[in-house]
Write an enzyme that holds these catalytic residues in place. Structure first.
Site, mmCIF file in Angstrom:
data_model
loop_
_atom_site.group_PDB
_atom_site.id
_atom_site.type_symbol
_atom_site.label_atom_id
_atom_site.label_comp_id
_atom_site.label_asym_id
_atom_site.label_seq_id
_atom_site.Cartn_x
_atom_site.Cartn_y
_atom_site.Cartn_z
ATOM 1 C CB CYS A 132 -0.900 -0.016 1.182
ATOM 2 S SG CYS A 132 -0.093 -0.530 2.634
ATOM 3 C CG HIS A 245 -1.065 4.165 4.844
ATOM 4 N ND1 HIS A 245 -1.809 3.601 6.075
ATOM 5 C CD2 HIS A 245 -0.639 3.026 4.446
ATOM 6 C CE1 HIS A 245 -1.642 2.284 6.035
ATOM 7 N NE2 HIS A 245 -0.857 1.894 5.228
#
Length: 338
Positions: A132, A245
């Site tokens: 990710c 994130h």
């Protein structure tokens, strides 16, 4: 895309698997029949797809010859066992674990960055989805790399607990609740308290002192860009945020570039939403959570380096960082190779 496909989602009861199913519906992926799969422990439940409840099946009992495309997100051990079997039965596996990412004959793909690599799926009928944190970083850096070249990447990540799974989300919520009541917090998922704290460790430590999560960003960047000369220096940090994130990135470009030059190429790049003014910047909570773009802000010239550029990048790690990227790979696959 008039052809329809029988589609497997392995790990259908998990956060990424459920989001994959939602995105397949949102993007009108041509699904003839959906097969949600999980372990025997989770089999028997249901997922919602196109207005219907679809039963989650036990992977141990599944006939893989029924499926043409499989999205795997149930852990590396599960992918190691079932991906070769699925592939041998004609199901193209798009794997969201790290199990196959570093195999030379398995393409590692971000559709906005290296869609041409999908052609190599024929080697083993397996395509790997990157980590990710790598995905959002390289979506942001690809236009800069193409325009100016990049010799070095320094990156510090601020990664949400959803990257560790449902148990981590529950742990953060529970710790916050207990601490606010003056009660001690119990840690099971993480080695130390995550609530109101930051942990400079994601995954296990390697012999060189970096964590495996950090080294994933090194290996994957070089493989996806096809450039062994690019140097990546990451620090990966877990933060008490549920979804999304964030990354603080410092680049050293090969050709000199001003901040406005970088903004110009980012402005035209696919998958990116650029925040141009100093006062406006994206955050994981207010912009990225639950959305698809990679958001870029705080673009500025590095005052300490003549070829340096700094930027701030955020994205939803469950969507673009996992489920969405996998579905986008499948979209390119069926568009260009079927």
């Amino acid at each position: 895309m008039s052809q329809e496909f029988n589609v497997v989602v392995l790990g259908a009861s998990g956060a990424v698997g459920q989001t994959m199913i939602e995105i397949l519906e949102e993007r009108n992926f041509p699904v003839a029949k959906l097969f949600p799969l999980a372990s025997s422990r989770s089999a028997g439940g249901t997922v919602s797809f196109n207005g219907k409840q679809v039963e989650i099946l036990d992977v141990d009992d599944f006939d893989w010859s029924q499926a043409q495309i499989g999205f795997f997100s149930a852990g590396g051990d599960v992918s190691e066992k079932w991906a070769p079997i699925a592939a041998e039965n004609g199901c193209v596996v798009i794997d969201n674990t790290s199990q196959f990412r570093y195999d030379n004959d398995v393409p590692l793909v971000i559709p906005e960055v290296n869609p041409e690599a999908i052609a190599d799926f024929r080697n083993r009928n397996i395509i790997a989805n990157p980590n990710c944190s790598t995905i959002q970083m390289l979506v942001a850096l690809k236009p800069i790399y193409d325009a100016f070249g990049i010799s070095r990447i320094n990156v510090a990540t601020y990664q949400s607990v959803s990257g560790s799974g449902k148990e981590a989300i529950t742990e953060l919520a529970g710790q916050c609740s207990k601490l606010l009541q003056g009660l001690p917090a119990e840690s099971k998922v993480y080695p130390k308290q995550i609530a109101f704290n930051v942990l400079p460790q994601i995954d296990k430590f390697m012999e060189n002192g970096y964590t495996k999560e950090e080294m994933k960003m090194v290996w994957e960047t070089q493989k996806i860009f096809g450039d062994d000369n690019i140097v990546v220096n990451p620090t990966a940090v877990r933060v008490p945020v549920f979804y999304g994130h964030s990354e603080a990135i410092h680049l050293e470009t090969i050709q000199p570039a001003e901040a406005e030059d970088v903004k110009a190429v980012l402005r035209e790049a696919p998958g990116i939403e650029l925040f141009e003014s100093n006062e406006e910047y994206p955050t994981a909570v207010t912009e990225s959570a639950g959305t698809d773009p990679v958001y870029v802000g705080r673009v500025r010239k590095d005052i300490s380096h003549s070829h340096g550029i700094n930027l701030w990048v955020v994205s939803d790690n469950i969507r673009k960082g996992a489920a969405l990227n996998s579905v986008q790979i499948a979209e390119v696959l069926i568009r260009d190779y079927y």
